[in-house]
Design an enzyme around this catalytic site. Structure first.
Site, PDB file in Angstrom:
ATOM      1  N   ASP A  65      62.236  -2.514  13.932  1.00  0.00           N
ATOM      2  CA  ASP A  65      62.505  -2.546  12.504  1.00  0.00           C
ATOM      3  C   ASP A  65      63.829  -3.278  12.280  1.00  0.00           C
ATOM      4  O   ASP A  65      64.239  -4.071  13.129  1.00  0.00           O
ATOM      5  CB  ASP A  65      62.544  -1.114  11.950  1.00  0.00           C
ATOM      6  CG  ASP A  65      62.028  -1.021  10.522  1.00  0.00           C
ATOM      7  OD1 ASP A  65      62.720  -1.523   9.616  1.00  0.00           O
ATOM      8  OD2 ASP A  65      60.948  -0.445  10.309  1.00  0.00           O
ATOM      9  N   VAL A 122      67.795  15.573   6.097  1.00  0.00           N
ATOM     10  CA  VAL A 122      66.426  15.206   6.482  1.00  0.00           C
ATOM     11  C   VAL A 122      66.163  15.603   7.929  1.00  0.00           C
ATOM     12  O   VAL A 122      66.951  15.290   8.830  1.00  0.00           O
ATOM     13  CB  VAL A 122      66.195  13.692   6.324  1.00  0.00           C
ATOM     14  CG1 VAL A 122      64.862  13.270   6.934  1.00  0.00           C
ATOM     15  CG2 VAL A 122      66.245  13.296   4.844  1.00  0.00           C
ATOM     16  N   ALA A 211      48.301  -4.112  12.519  1.00  0.00           N
ATOM     17  CA  ALA A 211      47.358  -3.015  12.299  1.00  0.00           C
ATOM     18  C   ALA A 211      45.909  -3.431  12.487  1.00  0.00           C
ATOM     19  O   ALA A 211      45.020  -2.575  12.479  1.00  0.00           O
ATOM     20  CB  ALA A 211      47.555  -2.424  10.901  1.00  0.00           C
ATOM     21  N   VAL A 216      45.522  -0.455  18.318  1.00  0.00           N
ATOM     22  CA  VAL A 216      46.698  -0.049  17.545  1.00  0.00           C
ATOM     23  C   VAL A 216      46.279   1.016  16.532  1.00  0.00           C
ATOM     24  O   VAL A 216      45.249   0.885  15.868  1.00  0.00           O
ATOM     25  CB  VAL A 216      47.325  -1.249  16.816  1.00  0.00           C
ATOM     26  CG1 VAL A 216      48.383  -0.802  15.804  1.00  0.00           C
ATOM     27  CG2 VAL A 216      47.940  -2.207  17.821  1.00  0.00           C
ATOM     28  N   SER A 264      55.147   2.187   5.171  1.00  0.00           N
ATOM     29  CA  SER A 264      56.289   2.185   6.083  1.00  0.00           C
ATOM     30  C   SER A 264      56.726   3.606   6.398  1.00  0.00           C
ATOM     31  O   SER A 264      57.284   3.877   7.460  1.00  0.00           O
ATOM     32  CB  SER A 264      57.474   1.442   5.465  1.00  0.00           C
ATOM     33  OG  SER A 264      57.433   0.080   5.738  1.00  0.00           O
TER      34      SER A 264
END
Length: 415
Positions: A65, A122, A211, A216, A264
């Site tokens: 990322d 979080v 994807a 995957v 995402s």
């Protein structure tokens, strides 16, 4: 605020798959568990219950990322290694890069956020898993975007990843041949690769690579009610499972929180789930880790699997506790078989190559007589048409001569 387009790849588009993000102002002064209360997926999708079995200890997730800021409170100690493949980041991958530099830290916090103590902050779905930070700057780095991804996947495998999270899309069904080698390398080393399906709200109308790559785990997004997210999820035949992609809360570099939408965010929830399964069953290969995730998903839609929800909505508790029959191959596809079948013929990596060609004619044209070559029409012309033409020409000539002779003799008789 509406999300920005996060990265562009010449020719094809590579984007990180967040749709929208809004800062949560003043949250730091809120009561201790205000952020934790927003994480509805922990209870609704069985993660809190799964923690009775495992919290992901011993599992490693690589996040390809924009880079993870490992200094934020929730991620301190979570990032154990990293690198930059863009040519503009730091050697440890922990300097956020690219147009949307917040993205990687947000993704990482959903996977392995540790909270900030006392129920604050979080907490990720696999809060004891380790992270690898691999920073990419798609479209803006000094290295080509396709090459960045191929390099990142290989680096992740070589540095101990059990799971690779890819919250990005190429916005095309196909992928470069360099990805064949990189993703095959991951599968050959029993690494689970998870990728976001992409978001219609960002212009991704159909699921795009990675994807679309066989093997995957492609993740679709659903809203808080578990229904397909219109803006925050693309659809396609390669979808494996669905996970929440709306009203997600994540950590940004430097600290602070955002509420965001997009696959995402759905992908790291599934990557974290893969880490939980890996932790609970350390002897499982990648195919069986994936099988546990899809076999225990709550079926949704018709058919199952289908292009909207895949096998259904993830169920973390069942994924780590249920009895699941083992498999001998990846249940969502075999990249090696695909390459062997389609790559030599098509020269490309498109799912269009999966269209079965029409069968050969059942009655092939008659072969030319032995020794006459491979063009029977030429043989027929030479052995029938030409001799016949010569014969007709000869007969016409003889008739003409005969008529001339008769006329000549008649002339003599009248003199």
């Amino acid at each position: 605020m509406r999300a920005r387009r996060l990265a562009l790849l010449f020719g094809a588009v590579v984007v990180v798959c967040g749709v929208s993000a809004a800062p949560l102002g003043g949250v730091g002064a809120a009561r201790a568990d205000s952020i934790r209360d927003m994480e509805y997926w922990l209870g609704d999708y069985g993660f809190s219950s799964a923690w009775g079995t495992t919290k992901g200890a011993g599992a490693t997730v690589a996040v390809i990322d924009t880079g993870i800021d490992g200094s934020v409170a929730e991620l301190q100690g979570a990032v154990v290694d990293g690198t930059d493949v863009s040519g503009i980041g730091s050697a440890d991958g922990q300097t956020p890069v690219g147009e949307s530099s917040d993205h990687g830290t947000m993704v990482a916090s959903l996977i392995a956020g540790r909270g900030t103590g006392g129920g604050n902050g979080v907490i990720g779905v696999a809060p004891e898993a380790s992270l690898l930070s691999i920073s990419v700057a798609l479209g803006t780095g000094s290295v080509g975007s396709d090459e960045q991804i191929a390099h990142a996947v290989r680096w992740a495998v070589d540095h101990g990843a059990d799971v690779i999270n890819m919250s990005l899309t190429r916005n095309s069904l196909d992928w470069p041949q360099s990805w064949d080698d990189a993703f095959s390398y991951a599968f050959d080393h029993d690494v689970v690769v998870v990728a976001a399906a992409g978001n219609r709200g960002s212009g991704t109308t159909e699921v795009g690579a990675p994807a679309t790559i066989p093997g995957v785990v492609a993740v679709a997004g659903v809203d808080r009610a578990g229904e397909a997210s219109f803006d925050a999820s693309s659809q396609g035949i390669t979808i494996a499972v669905a996970a929440p992609s709306e009203q997600l809360v994540g950590v940004v570099p430097g600290g602070g929180y955002v509420l965001w939408d997009g696959t995402s965010g759905a992908a790291p929830l599934v990557s974290g789930l893969a880490a939980l399964v890996t932790s609970a069953y350390p002897d499982l290969d990648a195919a069986n880790v994936i099988n546990r995730i899809i076999a225990t998903a709550v079926p949704k839609g018709d058919p199952v699997p289908g292009p909207i929800y895949g096998y259904g909505l993830i169920d973390a508790d069942q994924a780590v506790t249920a009895e699941v029959a083992p498999v001998t191959a990846n249940p969502i596809g075999d990249l090696a078989a695909w390459i062997a079948t389609y790559r030599p013929a098509s020269g490309g990596g498109s799912l269009d190559s999966l269209v079965i060609p029409p069968p050969e004619a059942t009655e092939p044209p008659a072969a030319a007589p032995a020794g006459r070559g491979d063009r029977p029409e030429v043989y027929n012309l030479m052995h029938w048409a030409v001799p016949l033409g010569l014969l007709l020409g000869f007969l016409i000539l003889m008739a003409t001569l005969a008529l001339g002779a008769v006329s000549h003799f008649r002339g003599l008789l009248h003199k």
